[in-house]
Write a protein that holds these residues in place. Structure first.
Motif, PDB file in Angstrom:
ATOM      1  N   GLU A  41      -9.967   6.381  -4.305  1.00 20.04           N
ATOM      2  CA  GLU A  41     -11.343   6.247  -3.816  1.00 20.04           C
ATOM      3  C   GLU A  41     -11.993   4.957  -4.277  1.00 20.04           C
ATOM      4  O   GLU A  41     -12.989   4.525  -3.702  1.00 20.04           O
ATOM      5  CB  GLU A  41     -12.189   7.437  -4.304  1.00 20.04           C
ATOM      6  N   THR A  42     -11.487   4.381  -5.352  1.00 21.78           N
ATOM      7  CA  THR A  42     -12.201   3.247  -5.932  1.00 21.78           C
ATOM      8  C   THR A  42     -11.566   1.887  -5.656  1.00 21.78           C
ATOM      9  O   THR A  42     -12.250   0.878  -5.666  1.00 21.78           O
ATOM     10  CB  THR A  42     -12.319   3.418  -7.466  1.00 21.78           C
ATOM     11  N   VAL A  43     -10.267   1.859  -5.399  1.00 17.98           N
ATOM     12  CA  VAL A  43      -9.613   0.555  -5.285  1.00 17.98           C
ATOM     13  C   VAL A  43     -10.100  -0.203  -4.046  1.00 17.98           C
ATOM     14  O   VAL A  43     -10.302   0.370  -2.979  1.00 17.98           O
ATOM     15  CB  VAL A  43      -8.069   0.707  -5.279  1.00 17.98           C
ATOM     16  N   ARG A  44     -10.371  -1.487  -4.247  1.00 21.88           N
ATOM     17  CA  ARG A  44     -10.825  -2.328  -3.135  1.00 21.88           C
ATOM     18  C   ARG A  44     -10.243  -3.736  -3.279  1.00 21.88           C
ATOM     19  O   ARG A  44      -9.931  -4.171  -4.373  1.00 21.88           O
ATOM     20  CB  ARG A  44     -12.360  -2.417  -3.130  1.00 21.88           C
ATOM     21  N   PRO A  45     -10.132  -4.445  -2.157  1.00 25.48           N
ATOM     22  CA  PRO A  45      -9.647  -5.832  -2.251  1.00 25.48           C
ATOM     23  C   PRO A  45     -10.564  -6.642  -3.163  1.00 25.48           C
ATOM     24  O   PRO A  45     -11.784  -6.452  -3.146  1.00 25.48           O
ATOM     25  CB  PRO A  45      -9.740  -6.343  -0.818  1.00 25.48           C
ATOM     26  N   GLY A  46      -9.978  -7.529  -3.950  1.00 17.30           N
ATOM     27  CA  GLY A  46     -10.776  -8.364  -4.840  1.00 17.30           C
ATOM     28  C   GLY A  46     -10.884  -7.807  -6.243  1.00 17.30           C
ATOM     29  O   GLY A  46     -11.496  -8.432  -7.097  1.00 17.30           O
ATOM     30  N   MET A  47     -10.291  -6.626  -6.484  1.00 15.86           N
ATOM     31  CA  MET A  47     -10.305  -6.073  -7.840  1.00 15.86           C
ATOM     32  C   MET A  47      -9.036  -6.470  -8.569  1.00 15.86           C
ATOM     33  O   MET A  47      -7.970  -6.579  -7.970  1.00 15.86           O
ATOM     34  CB  MET A  47     -10.357  -4.548  -7.802  1.00 15.86           C
ATOM     35  N   LEU A  83      -6.907   0.173 -12.748  1.00 19.44           N
ATOM     36  CA  LEU A  83      -7.867  -0.784 -12.210  1.00 19.44           C
ATOM     37  C   LEU A  83      -8.537  -1.478 -13.392  1.00 19.44           C
ATOM     38  O   LEU A  83      -8.908  -0.830 -14.364  1.00 19.44           O
ATOM     39  CB  LEU A  83      -8.945  -0.071 -11.386  1.00 19.44           C
ATOM     40  N   LEU A  84      -8.690  -2.800 -13.300  1.00 15.25           N
ATOM     41  CA  LEU A  84      -9.322  -3.541 -14.396  1.00 15.25           C
ATOM     42  C   LEU A  84     -10.774  -3.862 -14.092  1.00 15.25           C
ATOM     43  O   LEU A  84     -11.504  -4.354 -14.944  1.00 15.25           O
ATOM     44  CB  LEU A  84      -8.544  -4.824 -14.689  1.00 15.25           C
ATOM     45  N   ASP A  85     -11.202  -3.641 -12.849  1.00 18.02           N
ATOM     46  CA  ASP A  85     -12.589  -3.911 -12.473  1.00 18.02           C
ATOM     47  C   ASP A  85     -13.186  -2.690 -11.796  1.00 18.02           C
ATOM     48  O   ASP A  85     -12.475  -1.887 -11.208  1.00 18.02           O
ATOM     49  CB  ASP A  85     -12.654  -5.091 -11.481  1.00 18.02           C
ATOM     50  N   THR A  86     -14.510  -2.609 -11.867  1.00 15.62           N
ATOM     51  CA  THR A  86     -15.186  -1.552 -11.129  1.00 15.62           C
ATOM     52  C   THR A  86     -15.745  -2.097  -9.812  1.00 15.62           C
ATOM     53  O   THR A  86     -16.085  -1.343  -8.911  1.00 15.62           O
ATOM     54  CB  THR A  86     -16.337  -0.957 -11.949  1.00 15.62           C
TER      55      THR A  86
END
Ligand code: ADP
Ligand code: ZN
Ligand code: ZN
Length: 818
Positions: A41-47, A83-86
């Motif tokens: 649900e959270t992963v997005r391009p640019g993370m 994931l390293l970013d939110t």
């Protein structure tokens, strides 16, 4: 513009991601990973993500979400770890720019992303090995295992690489696995956080409100707590723990227990921007400046503009107004400068105008500072970005205008790794964002001038200096026929002009584009110059340090009394550098206050700034320097500029030598007469008829450009042809030449008559840092044909066994031909 998102999983969330794993491996691009349910649900391009790679984990950047695994070997797809970013740290527009760059520079998206992202943002993992405790029965099998156990016993836990180093071996993987299988050692993977991590600060915040009666009570029974409570309130309900005294910290703990205050952790930016005061009101624009402003449309739409304004004509003021206009419209502005160190006057002016809304991006930032600036931009807190070439990748949203100052400057070209041209990418960025791009210069590049002349750019001009100050008069002195003085370096004309200025307490700038005392030490018996053992150049004598130094690789050695080639001859110093000029000025003008500015004198931090500050304040009478003194310093007291030997610039083995010389002379001449007294420039040369010098003396850019363009057209160089260089570097002379022949043949086949292949030929610097260098040039009027030919030639090269021993550098639109 949107990123490809194919999500055919039942939940509607991506099942796979394409990841650019950093650092880039040549020739390898994005890899596919499966997304575990917890991250769907959270992963997005640019993370940023942590992904397994071999036996370790590396940082990657998600470039795309996809519903399907790769067609080839889908069973080998691994799960991403974390994931390293939110939030994404790269915008869609930047992805588009990076994709464009990857195509144009014939490389992978991963390599471009590795260049675009701020350094120090990568987390990685290391494998740490320790002895099992308690040790199981059984022991080492063989001497390597025994050595491993002994080392771990003596030194405790070690990371795998350090263990291998301690044992003097390239790797110890198989032995470790065997030991781990028999439970003699334990191997754990540990995360190493990125160098540029977010910095947090402990703060005290306001808790429950205190009724008046309770407040009086608290003041009586616990005055320290009451005082802190009041201070916290007065500070707006937030106090940094770092600002509290030890007693206050005790009181804080009590307040927290009472529920009157709470502890929190807040992000804190490191501030890399020097403090400046807000400026006085901006000046009223001149009619010429107003005309320029009116020509650049306010409404966002792409258009390239070439702002040709003589030095001191008010270009910087125009940049500031364009940025202000974008900001007023709720948009952001990107301002590229060639080098921060040489443009701190400009940086200060931008900061005076925009205060805390400015972000600075340049190579001297520490990873943490860069990360903070990046986030301030990403969050829209900084809306005016000033930076060097890599700032073209700054994550500005809602871009309003792109400005490139000194657009002709070679510093925009990155000369290692991804060889991109920052100015050209700035134009692409403006095009992708649909906003105007303004390229400014007093000496536009021949390329940009041609674009304007052929109507692809709109030409804008600031032909006169602000307040009608005249341009300096430039006089060429023919060194062949010069009126002798007792100085080898100064003609009578230059000597008398400088002496006159000093007598009137005016400042004199002396320019020579060569540091050190003498560029050549030559044997009087055999004529052999003392060369660098690893480069095909002669060593420069630096008198003050008393060393011979290679300006290309940094090799030094003490000067020998006798020639190393014939073993008998004495060595004489030939030619001149800034050190010699300084010695000569000391001799000729013993009363003058003198400083020298070149790479030798700015070794210590801040020395560069100190010298320029003293110069600006008039605490120096004579400043001697290399091209470092040519740019951007607006010092009103300078009335005389002396160019000791213009030939240094003219004689470079590069088709742009004439253009560089014209630009350098115009820039350095522009340092004269910035105040009320008119300026005079004396240019000494052995080639007084050279068209670059004649045109620079006459302030005749048009004449220069017309002549230069005619020459370029004749020999088929840019801007009439697109140019790429393939450079091969190898330790073995014959193998390198051989590879160059083979690659030239492959390139000729790949070009298929649509691009011209010249060479192979030894590079002008045939040997550099111990490696032999050959180059092949491809030219064609069509950018597409060039790209296509390069792609095919590279594919052929990668398949060849030679590619392992020989390094190949692909330079599209090269700036330096050395
Ligand atoms: P450039 O960038 O072309 O060298 P600058 O913008 O630095 O020129 O301007 C040169 C000098 O003139 C600076 O000291 C600047 O503050 C001043 N200046 C610029 N525009 C104006 C103006 N409209 N009125 C008065 N002074 C100006
Ligand atoms: Zn000799
Ligand atoms: Zn060298």
């Amino acid at each position: 513009m949107s990123l490809p998102v194919a999500s055919d999983t039942p939940t509607g969330f991506p099942a796979f991601v394409e990841v650019a794993v950093l650092p880039a491996i040549p020739g390898k691009d994005v890899l596919t990973y499966r997304v575990p349910d917890r991250h769907r649900e959270t992963v997005r391009p640019g993370m940023r993500v942590l992904v397994p790679l071999g036996r370790r984990h590396e940082t990657g950047l998600v470039v795309a979400l996809t519903g399907t695994p790769p067609a080839a070997a889908p069973e080998r797809v691994r799960d991403l770890e974390d994931l390293l970013d939110t939030e994404p740290i790269l915008t869609e527009e930047l992805f588009a720019l990076c994709r464009w760059a990857a195509r144009y520079y014939v490389t992978t998206l991963t390599e471009v992303l590795a260049t675009a992202l701020p350094g120090g943002l990568r987390a990685s993992t290391t494998r740490v090995v320790r002895l099992a405790d308690p040790a199981p029965p059984g022991g080492a099998r063989g001497s390597l295992e025994a050595a491993i156990l002994a080392t771990l016993g003596a030194r405790g836990a070690l990371d795998e690489r350090r263990l291998a180093r301690a044992l003097g071996r390239p790797g110890v993987g198989p032995a470790l696995r065997a030991l781990a299988d028999r439970k003699l050692v334990v191997v754990e993977e540990r995360i190493r956080p990125p160098a540029g991590a977010t910095r947090f600060e402990a703060v005290l915040t306001l808790g429950a409100a205190l009724a008046e009666r309770d407040a009086a009570d608290l003041a009586r029974r616990a005055p320290a707590q009451h005082a802190l409570y009041e201070r916290l309130r007065a500070a707006g309900g937030r106090l940094a723990a770092g600002t509290m005294t030890p007693r206050e910290r005790v009181a804080a703990a009590a307040l927290v227990r009472r529920g009157l205050a709470a502890r929190a952790r807040e992000e804190r930016y490191r501030d890399a921007r020097p403090p400046v005061d807000a400026a006085a009101a901006p000046p009223v624009l001149t009619a010429e400046q107003q005309a320029v402003m009116a020509a650049v449309p306010e409404a966002p739409a792409f258009r390239g503009f070439l702002l040709h304004g003589v030095t001191g004509s008010g270009k910087t003021e125009v940049y500031l107004r364009l940025a202000a206009r974008a900001v007023a419209a709720g948009r952001s502005a990107l301002l590229l400068v060639p080098e921060i160190a040489l443009t701190h006057q400009l940086v200060r002016r931008v900061q005076e105008r925009f205060g805390a809304r400015v972000a600075l991006l340049h190579s001297a930032l520490a990873p943490g500072e860069r990360w903070d600036e990046w986030r301030r931009i990403l969050r829209g807190e900084a809306v005016v970005v000033v930076g060097t070439r890599s700032a073209v990748f700054a994550p500005l949203a809602r871009l309003g205008v792109v400005i490139v100052d000194e657009e002709h400057d070679a510093a925009y070209k990155q000369d290692e790794g991804l060889r991109y041209q920052g100015r050209d990418l700035a134009l692409v960025r403006a095009k992708l964002a649909g906003v105007p791009a303004v390229l400014g210069s007093a000496t536009p590049s021949v390329e940009s001038y041609h674009q304007a002349a052929s109507g692809r750019f709109t030409r804008l001009a600031l032909p006169t200096r602000v307040e009608g100050r005249p341009l300096p008069t430039v006089e060429i002195v023919d060194l062949r026929a010069r009126d002798r003085t007792d100085s080898r370096l100064f003609s009578r004309r230059l000597l008398e002009t400088a002496a006159g200025a000093l007598a009137r307490r005016e400042q004199v700038l002396l320019f020579l584009n060569r540091r050190g005392f003498a560029p050549i030490m030559q044997c009087v018996a055999c004529g052999e110059p003392t060369g660098c053992p690893s480069c095909t150049v002669s060593l420069t004598w630096h008198q003050r340090r008393n060393v011979l130094l290679c300006h290309h690789c940094g090799f030094t050695r003490p000067p020998a009394a006798r020639c190393g080639a014939c073993g008998s001859g004495e060595l004489v110093a030939l030619g001149e550098g800034t050190e010699q000029v300084e010695a000569e000025v000391v001799r000729l003008f013993p009363e003058a206050r003198i400083a020298r500015l070149d790479r030798d004198t700015i070794g210590s931090k801040g020395a560069h700034r100190r010298i320029l500050d003293a110069w600006r304040e008039g605490a120096l009478d004579v400043l001697i320097g290399t091209q470092m003194v040519a740019k951007g310093h607006d010092v009103p007291g300078v009335t005389v500029v002396g160019v000791l030997l213009a030939d240094v610039a003219l004689n470079l083995p590069d088709f742009r030598a004439g253009e560089r010389a014209f630009q350098l002379l115009t820039q350095v001449a522009g340092r004269a007469g910035r105040g009320s007294a008119p300026g005079r420039v004396i240019v000494q040369t052995y080639r007084p008829e050279h068209h670059s010098l004649v045109a620079a003396a006459a302030h005749d850019f048009e004449g220069f450009a017309a002549r230069e363009l005619a020459m370029r057209a004749e020999v088929g160089y840019p801007p009439f042809e697109r140019l790429a260089v393939l450079r091969l570097e190898g330790a073995d002379a014959a193998a390198t030449e051989d590879a160059a022949q083979a690659l030239a043949a492959a390139a000729t086949r790949a070009a298929a008559g649509r691009a011209r292949v010249r060479g192979p030929a030894p590079a002008p610097l045939e040997r550099l840092r111990g490696r032999w260098r050959w180059q092949i040039m491809l030219t064609t009027p069509s950018a597409a044909a060039l790209n296509d030919a390069l792609r095919r030639a590279l594919a052929a090269w990668r398949g060849s066994p030679r590619a392992r021993a020989i390094r190949l550098v692909v330079d599209v639109d090269p700036v330096s031909m050395l």
